[in-house]
Design a protein around this motif. Structure first.
Motif, PDB file in Angstrom:
ATOM      1  N   THR A 132      -3.022   7.633 -13.704  1.00 36.66           N
ATOM      2  CA  THR A 132      -3.404   9.009 -14.057  1.00 36.66           C
ATOM      3  C   THR A 132      -3.449   9.272 -15.570  1.00 36.66           C
ATOM      4  O   THR A 132      -4.423   9.865 -16.048  1.00 36.66           O
ATOM      5  N   GLN A 156      -3.325   0.149  -6.749  1.00 34.46           N
ATOM      6  CA  GLN A 156      -3.424   1.549  -6.336  1.00 34.46           C
ATOM      7  C   GLN A 156      -4.875   1.968  -6.298  1.00 34.46           C
ATOM      8  O   GLN A 156      -5.620   1.702  -7.237  1.00 34.46           O
ATOM      9  N   ARG A 172       7.556  15.596  -5.159  1.00 33.20           N
ATOM     10  CA  ARG A 172       7.026  14.435  -5.890  1.00 33.20           C
ATOM     11  C   ARG A 172       7.783  14.202  -7.199  1.00 33.20           C
ATOM     12  O   ARG A 172       8.244  15.133  -7.833  1.00 33.20           O
ATOM     13  N   ALA A 180       6.661   6.187   1.134  1.00 35.38           N
ATOM     14  CA  ALA A 180       5.398   6.952   1.150  1.00 35.38           C
ATOM     15  C   ALA A 180       4.195   6.019   1.095  1.00 35.38           C
ATOM     16  O   ALA A 180       4.191   5.036   0.345  1.00 35.38           O
ATOM     17  N   CYS A 228       1.019   7.141   0.447  1.00 40.34           N
ATOM     18  CA  CYS A 228       0.242   7.581  -0.709  1.00 40.34           C
ATOM     19  C   CYS A 228       0.776   8.938  -1.138  1.00 40.34           C
ATOM     20  O   CYS A 228       1.531   9.567  -0.402  1.00 40.34           O
ATOM     21  N   GLY A 254      -0.007  12.496  -4.030  1.00 44.38           N
ATOM     22  CA  GLY A 254      -0.794  13.073  -5.113  1.00 44.38           C
ATOM     23  C   GLY A 254      -0.560  14.553  -5.234  1.00 44.38           C
ATOM     24  O   GLY A 254       0.365  15.098  -4.633  1.00 44.38           O
ATOM     25  N   GLY A 303      -5.455  14.822  -7.824  1.00 45.08           N
ATOM     26  CA  GLY A 303      -5.778  13.468  -7.367  1.00 45.08           C
ATOM     27  C   GLY A 303      -4.659  12.859  -6.555  1.00 45.08           C
ATOM     28  O   GLY A 303      -3.626  13.481  -6.323  1.00 45.08           O
TER      29      GLY A 303
HETATM   30  P1  HAM Z   1       3.047   7.617  -7.029  1.00 46.19           P
HETATM   31  O1  HAM Z   1       3.573   8.410  -5.888  1.00 46.19           O
HETATM   32  O2  HAM Z   1       4.009   7.162  -8.042  1.00 46.19           O
HETATM   33  O3  HAM Z   1       1.877   8.463  -7.683  1.00 46.19           O
HETATM   34  O4  HAM Z   1       2.306   6.333  -6.455  1.00 46.19           O
HETATM   35  C1  HAM Z   1       1.256   6.484  -5.551  1.00 46.19           C
HETATM   36  C2  HAM Z   1       1.353   5.428  -4.476  1.00 46.19           C
HETATM   37  O5  HAM Z   1       1.354   4.141  -5.074  1.00 46.19           O
HETATM   38  C3  HAM Z   1       2.618   5.449  -3.632  1.00 46.19           C
HETATM   39  O6  HAM Z   1       2.539   6.393  -2.606  1.00 46.19           O
HETATM   40  C4  HAM Z   1       2.608   4.026  -3.096  1.00 46.19           C
HETATM   41  O7  HAM Z   1       1.627   3.877  -2.085  1.00 46.19           O
HETATM   42  C5  HAM Z   1       2.106   3.248  -4.286  1.00 46.19           C
HETATM   43  N1  HAM Z   1       3.222   2.711  -5.078  1.00 46.19           N
HETATM   44  C6  HAM Z   1       3.871   3.284  -6.097  1.00 46.19           C
HETATM   45  N2  HAM Z   1       4.827   2.477  -6.577  1.00 46.19           N
HETATM   46  C7  HAM Z   1       4.778   1.349  -5.850  1.00 46.19           C
HETATM   47  C8  HAM Z   1       5.502   0.108  -5.849  1.00 46.19           C
HETATM   48  N3  HAM Z   1       6.465  -0.132  -6.711  1.00 46.19           N
HETATM   49  N4  HAM Z   1       5.159  -0.841  -4.954  1.00 46.19           N
HETATM   50  C9  HAM Z   1       4.164  -0.633  -4.071  1.00 46.19           C
HETATM   51  N5  HAM Z   1       3.450   0.512  -4.026  1.00 46.19           N
HETATM   52  C10 HAM Z   1       3.758   1.493  -4.891  1.00 46.19           C
HETATM   53  C11 HAM Z   1       1.179   8.061  -8.767  1.00 46.19           C
HETATM   54  O8  HAM Z   1       1.220   6.968  -9.245  1.00 46.19           O
HETATM   55  C12 HAM Z   1       0.218   9.113  -9.256  1.00 46.19           C
HETATM   56  N6  HAM Z   1      -0.328   8.653 -10.528  1.00 46.19           N
HETATM   57  C13 HAM Z   1      -0.862   9.336  -8.227  1.00 46.19           C
HETATM   58  C14 HAM Z   1      -1.876  10.338  -8.647  1.00 46.19           C
HETATM   59  C15 HAM Z   1      -3.177  10.094  -8.957  1.00 46.19           C
HETATM   60  N7  HAM Z   1      -1.637  11.634  -8.817  1.00 46.19           N
HETATM   61  C16 HAM Z   1      -2.756  12.200  -9.200  1.00 46.19           C
HETATM   62  N8  HAM Z   1      -3.709  11.287  -9.314  1.00 46.19           N
END
Ligand code: HAM
Length: 500
Positions: free
Chosen positions: A161, A203, A347, A368, A370, A372, A391
């Motif tokens: 992001t 991602q 979140r 989780a 996903c 956002g 997003g």
């Molecule tokens: P986040 O919840 O930190 O959001 O990560 C989004 C998704 O990435 C999680 O739900 C999971 O599916 C995957 N994920 C995160 N960390 C890991 C990990 N260590 N290992 C495997 N999968 C993982 C974000 O990153 C925000 N930037 C999303 C976003 C986009 N919000 C707005 N736009």
């Protein structure tokens, strides 16, 4: 896209020590030493699993200088086998895993296309400044950060992001809003590993920039639901929990808690369920939230329905209006069975400002899938004017765990159109001609040599080949090749220039 982790294990780069002679060497020996050094250097640079046991008779004059261990008595140089595992928490992608990854990414791309989003991409290596945030988020403590050779502080991005926000700012007024962008990329977090959580993951992100209305959230949830449906996952397997950070904002306002504490409070409150309620309360109080307000927050977050929330906060609170709108649009889209209101969804990232959502397996076995939400003020934290934005990020690891759990992983065999096999070594040129002509037509052709016919038949089955094309001497003399259609076992001869 590389199938290997960006971060290679340091052991891969260990070089065996070359012994240094103290005694002057004769010109003949010197030349032999140089030749050997060049050859061994070549070996070490070309092979990652090199284990040298080659005789070293040509350097028997070598003596060790002080400080170097003596050479092995046999005169041979030994090299320990490197650690063949990738760094902890990272993955190699051998062909079968790569097929699965490509298939999943294809689903991500297809849903993005259906929703009319454009693909973008960003570097995995970003400036550290993009990820320095003060709200105490876990993500900022899990950075793979270091100084590059030019003294710049850089990170392997933990999320995408901030890069997207950077590009929006960079493009400035040259683009017309709204932007509907998607990307698929690798992210790095030095995370405690649990099922589906790794130190690197891919991602899929979809973001809408410039849409202030709840339409953006509704479109994004539509994309997530479409993806699940394409994968064979139903609304009884997975649910999407929705809330709004404006709920917390309203509670903080009720207790006259300063606005500047908002992001930090959200990050702390997100820990409910991960650490004890008492620990969360303690953290909130040390952040400057009064004990009364802490009680109020905890109470509101446990409210089970939108109606109850409305009864506590009043109907004119923005959070209520936004959530009602989303639930009403969900009816029209036809995905309301997928979404539920859950006040406890906050979140863990500091920049969300409005509706937030996360998808979970209903059995509660996994983390989780996903998550956002709306982040209308991220751009101003980078010094730009704000643009409404919303997003989600959807990881590749948890969803694969879920597909495995539900028996929904696709059977992705290798797919080859033709196997071309010369029956005689002397026909290798003719076989190359046949393979090349078929490849020009777009066929995927595996040209096989130096094998027995029995092996070739087995191989054809293994790679799901459609046809086996045998280049034999007598057929070639007549301008023909022999074709075997593997699905029907039909066999025939055809003219080389009529092979299609
Ligand atoms: P986040 O919840 O930190 O959001 O990560 C989004 C998704 O990435 C999680 O739900 C999971 O599916 C995957 N994920 C995160 N960390 C890991 C990990 N260590 N290992 C495997 N999968 C993982 C974000 O990153 C925000 N930037 C999303 C976003 C986009 N919000 C707005 N736009």
């Amino acid at each position: 896209m590389s199938a290997f982790p960006v971060l290679h294990h340091h052991l891969l780069f260990l070089r065996p020590r070359l012994h240094v002679s103290l005694r002057p060497l004769s010109p003949r020996l010197l030349r032999r030493r140089l030749l050997f050094s060049a050859a061994s250097a070549q070996c070490f640079s070309s092979s990652s699993s090199f284990s040298s046991t080659a005789p070293r008779d040509d350097i028997d004059e070598v003596a060790e200088p002080p400080g170097f261990p003596p050479p092995p008595e046999s005169g041979r140089e030994t090299q320990q086998l490197i650690d063949v595992n990738p760094p902890r928490g990272t993955r190699d992608f051998p062909p079968e895993d790569m097929r699965l990854r490509n298939w999943l990414f294809q689903q991500f791309r297809e849903v993005s296309r259906i929703l009319s989003f454009e693909e973008v991409d960003f570097p995995v290596l970003e400036s550290e400044a993009l990820f320095i945030r003060k709200a105490g988020e876990e993500i900022t403590q899990q950075l793979y950060n270091f100084e590059d050779k030019g003294g710049r502080r850089v990170v392997l991005r933990p999320e995408i992001t901030p890069s997207l926000a950077r590009l929006v700012i960079k493009q400035g007024k040259s683009v017309s809003l709204p932007l509907k962008w998607f990307t698929i990329g690798q992210c790095w977090r030095y995370e405690r590993m649990t099922r589906g959580r790794r130190r690197e993951h891919y991602q899929w992100n979809m973001d809408m920039i410039g849409v202030p209305r709840v339409r953006a959230e509704a479109e994004l949830v539509n994309a997530i639901v479409l993806l699940f449906e394409r994968l064979g996952i139903t609304s009884s397997d997975v649910g999407i929990r929705v809330s709004s950070r404006k709920v917390l904002q309203a509670v903080l306002q009720m207790y006259a808690i300063p606005e500047c504490l908002f992001a930090e409070v959200c990050v702390i409150v997100d820990k409910l369920g991960k650490i004890t309620k008492e620990e969360v309360e303690k953290e909130l109080m040390s952040a400057g939230v009064t004990s009364e307000a802490v009680k109020g927050i905890v109470e509101v977050l446990s409210l089970a329905s939108l109606d109850k929330l409305e009864a506590v906060l009043g109907a004119d609170v923005e959070a209520i209006a936004d959530l009602k709108k989303l639930f009403s649009l969900a009816e029209h889209y036809g995905y309301s069975q997928w979404i539920t209101f859950d006040a406890s969804v906050v979140r863990g990232l500091a920049y969300y400002t409005g509706i937030v959502f996360e998808a979970f397996d209903r059995e509660g076995k996994l983390r989780a899938i996903c998550g956002g939400g709306r982040y209308d003020q991220l751009l101003s934290t980078f010094g730009s004017d704000d643009i409404p934005a919303c997003g989600f990020g959807f990881g590749d690891a948890v969803i694969v765990e879920l597909l495995k759990e539900k028996g929904l992983l696709p059977d992705l065999g290798r797919q080859v159109d033709d196997i071309v096999f010369p029956l005689d070594e002397e026909l290798e040129g003719q076989a190359s001609m046949v393979a090349s002509a078929l490849r020009r037509k777009g066929h995927s052709v595996d040209l096989v040599e130096d094998k027995r016919l029995k092996w070739v038949f087995k191989h054809a089955e293994r790679v799901n080949a459609s046809r086996l094309i045998l280049v034999g001497n007598s057929e070639w003399q007549r301008g023909m090749v022999r074709v075997k259609v593997l699905s029907t076992r039909e066999e025939y001869e055809t003219k080389i220039d009529e092979l299609s």
